[in-house]
Scaffold this motif. Structure first.
Motif, PDB file in Angstrom:
ATOM      1  N   GLY A 369      -1.234  10.816   6.491  1.00  0.00           N
ATOM      2  CA  GLY A 369      -1.458   9.681   5.612  1.00  0.00           C
ATOM      3  C   GLY A 369      -2.430   8.697   6.232  1.00  0.00           C
ATOM      4  O   GLY A 369      -3.182   9.012   7.158  1.00  0.00           O
ATOM      5  N   TRP A 370      -2.437   7.468   5.717  1.00  0.00           N
ATOM      6  CA  TRP A 370      -3.315   6.423   6.242  1.00  0.00           C
ATOM      7  C   TRP A 370      -2.467   5.270   6.740  1.00  0.00           C
ATOM      8  O   TRP A 370      -1.370   5.017   6.260  1.00  0.00           O
ATOM      9  N   THR A 371      -2.986   4.589   7.736  1.00  0.00           N
ATOM     10  CA  THR A 371      -2.251   3.501   8.386  1.00  0.00           C
ATOM     11  C   THR A 371      -2.785   2.172   7.887  1.00  0.00           C
ATOM     12  O   THR A 371      -3.989   1.889   7.957  1.00  0.00           O
ATOM     13  N   CYS A 372      -1.844   1.368   7.381  1.00  0.00           N
ATOM     14  CA  CYS A 372      -2.190   0.041   6.882  1.00  0.00           C
ATOM     15  C   CYS A 372      -2.372  -0.917   8.062  1.00  0.00           C
ATOM     16  O   CYS A 372      -1.946  -0.640   9.187  1.00  0.00           O
ATOM     17  N   ILE A 373      -2.981  -2.073   7.807  1.00  0.00           N
ATOM     18  CA  ILE A 373      -3.195  -3.051   8.868  1.00  0.00           C
ATOM     19  C   ILE A 373      -1.866  -3.636   9.353  1.00  0.00           C
ATOM     20  O   ILE A 373      -1.790  -4.198  10.443  1.00  0.00           O
ATOM     21  N   CYS A 374      -0.777  -3.464   8.523  1.00  0.00           N
ATOM     22  CA  CYS A 374       0.540  -3.940   8.954  1.00  0.00           C
ATOM     23  C   CYS A 374       1.241  -2.939   9.852  1.00  0.00           C
ATOM     24  O   CYS A 374       2.309  -3.222  10.388  1.00  0.00           O
ATOM     25  N   GLY A 375       0.659  -1.738  10.019  1.00  0.00           N
ATOM     26  CA  GLY A 375       1.233  -0.723  10.892  1.00  0.00           C
ATOM     27  C   GLY A 375       1.991   0.362  10.166  1.00  0.00           C
ATOM     28  O   GLY A 375       2.393   1.359  10.785  1.00  0.00           O
ATOM     29  N   ALA A 376       2.236   0.245   8.874  1.00  0.00           N
ATOM     30  CA  ALA A 376       2.994   1.246   8.124  1.00  0.00           C
ATOM     31  C   ALA A 376       2.096   2.417   7.756  1.00  0.00           C
ATOM     32  O   ALA A 376       0.910   2.243   7.460  1.00  0.00           O
ATOM     33  N   VAL A 377       2.664   3.618   7.773  1.00  0.00           N
ATOM     34  CA  VAL A 377       1.944   4.827   7.403  1.00  0.00           C
ATOM     35  C   VAL A 377       2.285   5.161   5.957  1.00  0.00           C
ATOM     36  O   VAL A 377       3.462   5.248   5.593  1.00  0.00           O
ATOM     37  N   ASN A 378       1.273   5.368   5.130  1.00  0.00           N
ATOM     38  CA  ASN A 378       1.472   5.579   3.708  1.00  0.00           C
ATOM     39  C   ASN A 378       0.695   6.798   3.244  1.00  0.00           C
ATOM     40  O   ASN A 378      -0.261   7.241   3.903  1.00  0.00           O
ATOM     41  N   GLY A 380       0.316   7.004  -0.481  1.00  0.00           N
ATOM     42  CA  GLY A 380      -0.146   6.611  -1.802  1.00  0.00           C
ATOM     43  C   GLY A 380      -1.362   5.707  -1.755  1.00  0.00           C
ATOM     44  O   GLY A 380      -2.024   5.542  -0.728  1.00  0.00           O
ATOM     45  N   LYS A 381      -1.657   5.079  -2.889  1.00  0.00           N
ATOM     46  CA  LYS A 381      -2.825   4.214  -2.996  1.00  0.00           C
ATOM     47  C   LYS A 381      -2.535   2.802  -2.517  1.00  0.00           C
ATOM     48  O   LYS A 381      -3.474   2.018  -2.324  1.00  0.00           O
ATOM     49  N   PHE A 382      -1.224   2.450  -2.351  1.00  0.00           N
ATOM     50  CA  PHE A 382      -0.864   1.108  -1.896  1.00  0.00           C
ATOM     51  C   PHE A 382       0.163   1.226  -0.767  1.00  0.00           C
ATOM     52  O   PHE A 382       0.927   2.187  -0.694  1.00  0.00           O
ATOM     53  N   CYS A 383       0.159   0.219   0.094  1.00  0.00           N
ATOM     54  CA  CYS A 383       1.101   0.196   1.223  1.00  0.00           C
ATOM     55  C   CYS A 383       2.504  -0.078   0.715  1.00  0.00           C
ATOM     56  O   CYS A 383       2.711  -1.002  -0.102  1.00  0.00           O
ATOM     57  N   ALA A 384       3.483   0.692   1.192  1.00  0.00           N
ATOM     58  CA  ALA A 384       4.865   0.528   0.738  1.00  0.00           C
ATOM     59  C   ALA A 384       5.530  -0.691   1.354  1.00  0.00           C
ATOM     60  O   ALA A 384       6.569  -1.134   0.860  1.00  0.00           O
ATOM     61  N   GLU A 385       4.938  -1.263   2.428  1.00  0.00           N
ATOM     62  CA  GLU A 385       5.548  -2.402   3.100  1.00  0.00           C
ATOM     63  C   GLU A 385       4.962  -3.731   2.639  1.00  0.00           C
ATOM     64  O   GLU A 385       5.696  -4.658   2.311  1.00  0.00           O
ATOM     65  N   CYS A 386       3.620  -3.814   2.615  1.00  0.00           N
ATOM     66  CA  CYS A 386       2.990  -5.100   2.280  1.00  0.00           C
ATOM     67  C   CYS A 386       2.269  -5.079   0.933  1.00  0.00           C
ATOM     68  O   CYS A 386       1.859  -6.144   0.441  1.00  0.00           O
ATOM     69  N   GLY A 387       2.064  -3.891   0.359  1.00  0.00           N
ATOM     70  CA  GLY A 387       1.440  -3.812  -0.956  1.00  0.00           C
ATOM     71  C   GLY A 387      -0.077  -3.806  -0.956  1.00  0.00           C
ATOM     72  O   GLY A 387      -0.690  -3.809  -2.034  1.00  0.00           O
ATOM     73  N   LYS A 388      -0.709  -3.811   0.213  1.00  0.00           N
ATOM     74  CA  LYS A 388      -2.177  -3.799   0.256  1.00  0.00           C
ATOM     75  C   LYS A 388      -2.704  -2.440  -0.196  1.00  0.00           C
ATOM     76  O   LYS A 388      -2.104  -1.406   0.083  1.00  0.00           O
ATOM     77  N   PRO A 389      -3.859  -2.405  -0.872  1.00  0.00           N
ATOM     78  CA  PRO A 389      -4.411  -1.121  -1.336  1.00  0.00           C
ATOM     79  C   PRO A 389      -4.977  -0.308  -0.175  1.00  0.00           C
ATOM     80  O   PRO A 389      -5.318  -0.843   0.884  1.00  0.00           O
ATOM     81  N   LYS A 390      -5.069   0.962  -0.391  1.00  0.00           N
ATOM     82  CA  LYS A 390      -5.618   1.865   0.617  1.00  0.00           C
ATOM     83  C   LYS A 390      -7.106   1.575   0.807  1.00  0.00           C
ATOM     84  O   LYS A 390      -7.832   1.369  -0.175  1.00  0.00           O
ATOM     85  N   PRO A 391      -7.599   1.538   2.045  1.00  0.00           N
ATOM     86  CA  PRO A 391      -9.044   1.278   2.266  1.00  0.00           C
ATOM     87  C   PRO A 391      -9.898   2.329   1.564  1.00  0.00           C
ATOM     88  O   PRO A 391      -9.565   3.510   1.518  1.00  0.00           O
ATOM     89  N   ALA A 392     -11.023   1.865   1.017  1.00  0.00           N
ATOM     90  CA  ALA A 392     -11.874   2.759   0.225  1.00  0.00           C
ATOM     91  C   ALA A 392     -12.580   3.791   1.088  1.00  0.00           C
ATOM     92  O   ALA A 392     -12.994   4.842   0.605  1.00  0.00           O
ATOM     93  N   GLY A 393     -12.687   3.531   2.372  1.00  0.00           N
ATOM     94  CA  GLY A 393     -13.427   4.445   3.243  1.00  0.00           C
ATOM     95  C   GLY A 393     -12.627   5.633   3.712  1.00  0.00           C
ATOM     96  O   GLY A 393     -13.110   6.403   4.536  1.00  0.00           O
ATOM     97  N   VAL A 394     -11.414   5.814   3.260  1.00  0.00           N
ATOM     98  CA  VAL A 394     -10.567   6.927   3.712  1.00  0.00           C
ATOM     99  C   VAL A 394     -10.178   7.751   2.486  1.00  0.00           C
ATOM    100  O   VAL A 394      -9.092   7.567   1.931  1.00  0.00           O
ATOM    101  N   PRO A 395     -11.051   8.624   2.007  1.00  0.00           N
ATOM    102  CA  PRO A 395     -10.689   9.435   0.832  1.00  0.00           C
ATOM    103  C   PRO A 395      -9.692  10.532   1.209  1.00  0.00           C
ATOM    104  O   PRO A 395      -9.779  11.121   2.288  1.00  0.00           O
ATOM    105  N   GLN A 396      -8.751  10.764   0.338  1.00  0.00           N
ATOM    106  CA  GLN A 396      -7.749  11.819   0.537  1.00  0.00           C
ATOM    107  C   GLN A 396      -7.676  12.647  -0.734  1.00  0.00           C
ATOM    108  O   GLN A 396      -7.768  12.110  -1.843  1.00  0.00           O
TER     109      GLN A 396
END
Length: 429
Positions: A369-378, A380-396
């Motif tokens: 998955g991708w790691t949010c700036i809050c440290g959570a690994v997600n 989906g398209k949004f962070c499950a902990e803080c709700g921030k969207p996935k960075p656009a530079g990491v296509p999956q």
């Protein structure tokens, strides 16, 4: 003279029994189980010379709430009625000219006179009315004169042992089957049958059934100290144990069972508390906290030591800590590893908390998955902990047809190996 006297008695008795009777029963006290019905005969009544145990056909029997009426004819139960109201007994063998067809009644009356004459002027029959108290009978005290075994089961700590407890309280019972009670317990009574005649036997059998009833309650995981809150289950268990003797033999059942006090021996209580306290230390974090508190208390005692000096006291404390074979840091590390998400398992089977395995040196596998700036690994398209969207530079990528996901979601193959669909912008997550 004897024949004349018998004939006279037969005629007078048959004529006196022509009157219909009215049977009733006053309110039954709590200590009376069965009472014989009474004929109403006031000073204005002409029905004062009838036979004692004769019920004329068409007689009225009053039944109150909480009572059960029973008619016994020649020692055999003829009628039973537990519905409140008026019961008319029109199946009696004693005829009357005031009931039925007059011609048939007169014929049956002369037949009754003949039977009485052959019996010396007395009616050769016995008919009685009994009233049974079907209300709840409370106030029956019980107590275990000696401790009874109770199985203590605590699945949280794996405890399964037998202790001895004393139990005190009250119970209530009622007559649920009057026919069985009459047949097997009281029989024909002259006036009444009270609880004193049977309570001693019932209490003895209850104490005997208490042990298997406790065993069924303990199998449910109920602790002995919680018995006052499970009196309904205990009464049901006692009815199951005593069903053969009480319900099927005597027509009795337990309505409620109250527990006023339950007490185990001091030795058993002390042992159970010690086992429960020691079971808490199976958690490394709790054990570390307990050890930390003990070390802090030991430091305070060592600092306050004036006889040998603080240095000697601290030296003894350090030696005791080294001999214990376990320190606080090790316990906290174990607690961190056992906590959910607190570590990772290497391919060699060892548990690790850092970036490399302490046994084989393998690096920690990359998280899917991708790691949010809050440290959570997600994923989906949004962070499950803080709700921030996935960075656009990491296509999956994920196949939009069958749902297959590549091992490296950022570098999918040209075609899906499961369904053959080509990967394009429609497969971006």
């Amino acid at each position: 003279m004897g024949l004349i006297k018998a004939a006279k008695g037969a005629v007078e008795g048959a004529l006196a029994d022509q009157w219909k009777e009215y049977f009733y029963c006053e309110a039954l006290p709590v200590d009376v189980l069965v009472v014989k019905g009474q004929k109403r005969a006031s000073r204005r009544s002409s029905n004062t010379k009838g036979s004692e145990n004769i019920i004329t056909s068409g007689s009225v029997i009053a039944v109150a709430a909480g009572q059960c009426m029973m008619i016994v004819d020649q020692g055999k139960v003829a009628e039973v009625c537990a519905d409140p109201g008026e019961f008319i007994y029109d199946a009696s063998t004693e005829p009357t000219i005031f009931s039925g067809e007059l011609e048939e009644s007169i014929r049956r009356t002369f037949e009754s006179i003949g039977r009485r004459f052959t019996s010396g002027g007395e009616p050769p029959k016995d008919q009685r009315v009994y009233y049974f108290n079907t209300k709840e009978l409370p106030g029956n005290k019980y107590g275990t004169p000696s401790p009874v075994p109770f199985r203590v089961v605590d699945r949280n700590i794996g405890l399964d042992m037998d202790i001895a407890i004393r139990c005190f309280g009250e119970y209530s019972y009622r007559i649920c089957d009057p026919m069985l009670f009459y047949t097997n317990v009281c029989g024909n009574v002259e006036s009444s049958y009270t609880r004193q005649s049977i309570d001693g036997q019932l209490k003895s059998e209850l104490m005997t059934a208490l042990q298997p009833a406790f065993a069924r309650i303990s199998e449910m995981g109920v602790r002995y100290s919680a018995l006052p809150g499970h009196t309904m289950e205990l009464a049901q268990a006692l009815n199951e144990v005593l069903g053969g003797k009480w319900r099927k033999l005597r027509g009795l059942e337990i309505v409620s069972f109250g527990v006023s006090s339950v007490k185990a021996s001091e030795e058993d209580e002390r042992m159970i508390k010690e086992l429960q306290r020691n079971a808490v230390f199976r958690d490394p974090a709790m054990a570390a906290a307990q050890l930390t508190g003990a070390q802090a208390a030991a430091m305070q005692s060592a600092a306050a030591n004036t006889s040998t000096g603080a240095s000697m006291a601290f030296m003894g404390m350090n030696m005791a800590g080294a001999a214990g074979g376990m320190n606080v840091q090790e316990l906290f590390r174990m607690a961190q590893e056992s906590a959910p998400g607190g570590g990772w398992t290497c391919q060699c089977g060892a548990k690790a908390t850092g970036k490399f395995c302490p046994e084989c040196g393998r690096p920690k596998p990359a998280q899917d998955g991708w790691t949010c700036i809050c440290g959570a690994v997600n994923k989906g398209k949004f962070c499950a902990e803080c709700g921030k969207p996935k960075p656009a530079g990491v296509p999956q990528y994920k196949c939009d047809k069958c749902g297959w996901e590549p091992a490296d979601k950022t570098r999918p193959p040209k075609f899906c190996p499961e369904c053959g669909d080509p990967f394009d912008d429609g497969d971006l997550q």
